[in-house]
Design a protein around this motif. Sequence first.
Motif, PDB file in Angstrom:
ATOM      1  N   LEU A  18       0.830  -1.207   0.000  1.00 45.64           N
ATOM      2  CA  LEU A  18       0.000   0.000   0.000  1.00 45.64           C
ATOM      3  C   LEU A  18       0.862   1.253   0.000  1.00 45.64           C
ATOM      4  CD1 LEU A  18      -3.235   0.671   2.003  1.00 45.64           C
ATOM      5  CD2 LEU A  18      -1.425   2.386   1.929  1.00 45.64           C
ATOM      6  N   ALA A  21       2.419   1.688  -3.456  1.00 46.69           N
ATOM      7  CA  ALA A  21       1.447   1.989  -4.508  1.00 46.69           C
ATOM      8  C   ALA A  21       0.842   3.381  -4.341  1.00 46.69           C
ATOM      9  CB  ALA A  21       0.340   0.938  -4.517  1.00 46.69           C
ATOM     10  N   HIS A  22       0.871   3.897  -3.114  1.00 47.79           N
ATOM     11  CA  HIS A  22       0.304   5.219  -2.813  1.00 47.79           C
ATOM     12  C   HIS A  22       1.324   6.020  -2.014  1.00 47.79           C
ATOM     13  CE1 HIS A  22      -3.651   3.726  -4.137  1.00 47.79           C
ATOM     14  NE2 HIS A  22      -3.284   2.608  -3.540  1.00 47.79           N
ATOM     15  N   HIS A  39       2.188  17.061   3.058  1.00 49.33           N
ATOM     16  CA  HIS A  39       1.889  15.953   2.150  1.00 49.33           C
ATOM     17  C   HIS A  39       3.065  15.793   1.182  1.00 49.33           C
ATOM     18  CE1 HIS A  39      -2.298  15.831   3.600  1.00 49.33           C
ATOM     19  NE2 HIS A  39      -2.080  17.117   3.794  1.00 49.33           N
ATOM     20  N   PRO A  41       5.658  13.005  -1.277  1.00 53.30           N
ATOM     21  CA  PRO A  41       5.901  11.693  -1.878  1.00 53.30           C
ATOM     22  C   PRO A  41       7.117  11.055  -1.204  1.00 53.30           C
ATOM     23  CG  PRO A  41       6.703  13.426  -3.320  1.00 53.30           C
ATOM     24  CD  PRO A  41       6.046  14.121  -2.168  1.00 53.30           C
ATOM     25  N   PHE A  78      -0.492   6.875   5.095  1.00 58.66           N
ATOM     26  CA  PHE A  78      -0.671   6.529   3.680  1.00 58.66           C
ATOM     27  C   PHE A  78      -2.094   6.009   3.499  1.00 58.66           C
ATOM     28  CE2 PHE A  78       3.868   6.109   4.417  1.00 58.66           C
ATOM     29  CZ  PHE A  78       4.414   6.741   3.311  1.00 58.66           C
ATOM     30  N   ARG A  79      -2.778   6.491   2.475  1.00 60.90           N
ATOM     31  CA  ARG A  79      -4.172   6.095   2.247  1.00 60.90           C
ATOM     32  C   ARG A  79      -4.352   5.589   0.820  1.00 60.90           C
ATOM     33  NH1 ARG A  79      -8.923  10.423   1.967  1.00 60.90           N
ATOM     34  NH2 ARG A  79      -8.358  10.283  -0.227  1.00 60.90           N
ATOM     35  N   ALA A  80      -5.080   4.499   0.709  1.00 60.95           N
ATOM     36  CA  ALA A  80      -5.356   3.930  -0.612  1.00 60.95           C
ATOM     37  C   ALA A  80      -6.804   4.211  -0.984  1.00 60.95           C
ATOM     38  CB  ALA A  80      -5.053   2.434  -0.603  1.00 60.95           C
ATOM     39  N   ALA A  81      -7.450   3.245  -1.622  1.00 60.32           N
ATOM     40  CA  ALA A  81      -8.825   3.429  -2.087  1.00 60.32           C
ATOM     41  C   ALA A  81      -9.769   3.688  -0.927  1.00 60.32           C
ATOM     42  CB  ALA A  81      -9.274   2.189  -2.857  1.00 60.32           C
ATOM     43  N   TYR A 105     -12.240   2.139   3.602  1.00 64.54           N
ATOM     44  CA  TYR A 105     -10.929   2.718   3.278  1.00 64.54           C
ATOM     45  C   TYR A 105      -9.828   1.749   3.692  1.00 64.54           C
ATOM     46  CZ  TYR A 105     -11.258   3.871   8.263  1.00 64.54           C
ATOM     47  OH  TYR A 105     -11.440   3.811   9.624  1.00 64.54           O
ATOM     48  N   GLN A 134       8.628   6.910 -10.508  1.00 64.01           N
ATOM     49  CA  GLN A 134       7.411   7.497 -11.053  1.00 64.01           C
ATOM     50  C   GLN A 134       7.417   7.586 -12.571  1.00 64.01           C
ATOM     51  OE1 GLN A 134       4.841   7.893  -9.075  1.00 64.01           O
ATOM     52  NE2 GLN A 134       6.169   7.205  -7.409  1.00 64.01           N
ATOM     53  N   THR A 202     -10.151  -3.496  -4.390  1.00 60.52           N
ATOM     54  CA  THR A 202      -9.467  -3.697  -3.113  1.00 60.52           C
ATOM     55  C   THR A 202     -10.315  -4.544  -2.177  1.00 60.52           C
ATOM     56  OG1 THR A 202      -8.355  -1.553  -3.341  1.00 60.52           O
ATOM     57  CG2 THR A 202      -8.408  -2.534  -1.146  1.00 60.52           C
TER      58      THR A 202
END
Length: 220
Positions: A18, A21-22, A39, A41, A78-81, A105, A134, A202
């Motif tokens: 996760l 990927a995010h 925020h 990367p 970190f947050r995904a879908a 989530y 990236q 997910t």
Amino acid sequence: MYLPPHFAVTDPASLHQLMQAHPLGALITSGELGLDANHLPFEFDADEGEHGVLRAHVARNNPLWQEVKEGQEVLVIFRAAEGYISPNWYPSKQAHHKQVPTWNYAVVHVHGRIRVRDDARFVRRLLATLTRTQEAAESRPWKMADAPRDYVEAMVAAVVGIEIEIDRLVGKFKLSQNKEEGDREGAIQGARERGGEALASTMQESMPAALPGVAASAAD
């Protein structure tokens, strides 16, 4: 973070996936002016340290790097879908109406200790690594050497590196695991029809089998 057992994820590989990927994480710090959030990367190196290391950079004009203390405890999220889940998507709602709306989530909370790296060599290597990662999907990946050397050096000088040694990872994948199989399938279909393909996928991947004896719960 409130973490019911049925939403807890402890498998390091799943949490690492996760995070990678995010990679845009929310760095939470506390200083003399109170709480702050940036925020950024992140590059994640799972092979360094007991639990891995996060690396990122901030603008030199950002006071973060001057306000944090060496070794200070920080949190990165970190947050995904994610997405809304309607009670109408559960077949059981039609039978007894004992369902309520919720939000699904998947997140990873990274607890660690921060270190400032005001080091041009560190920053240059970090930027090159982030760029390669990236740009990998591009047909003609951009690389730092594509830009004039003096321009790149000016950009490197304008940022400061940070490194976070990870102490622990906390994963919460709230993906309707507390619902019966039919309701989970209904939620997946509803999310997909609402345009939440990433969330639906997910949910599907995270629930290969029904949890026996689990009753629908409103305590999400």
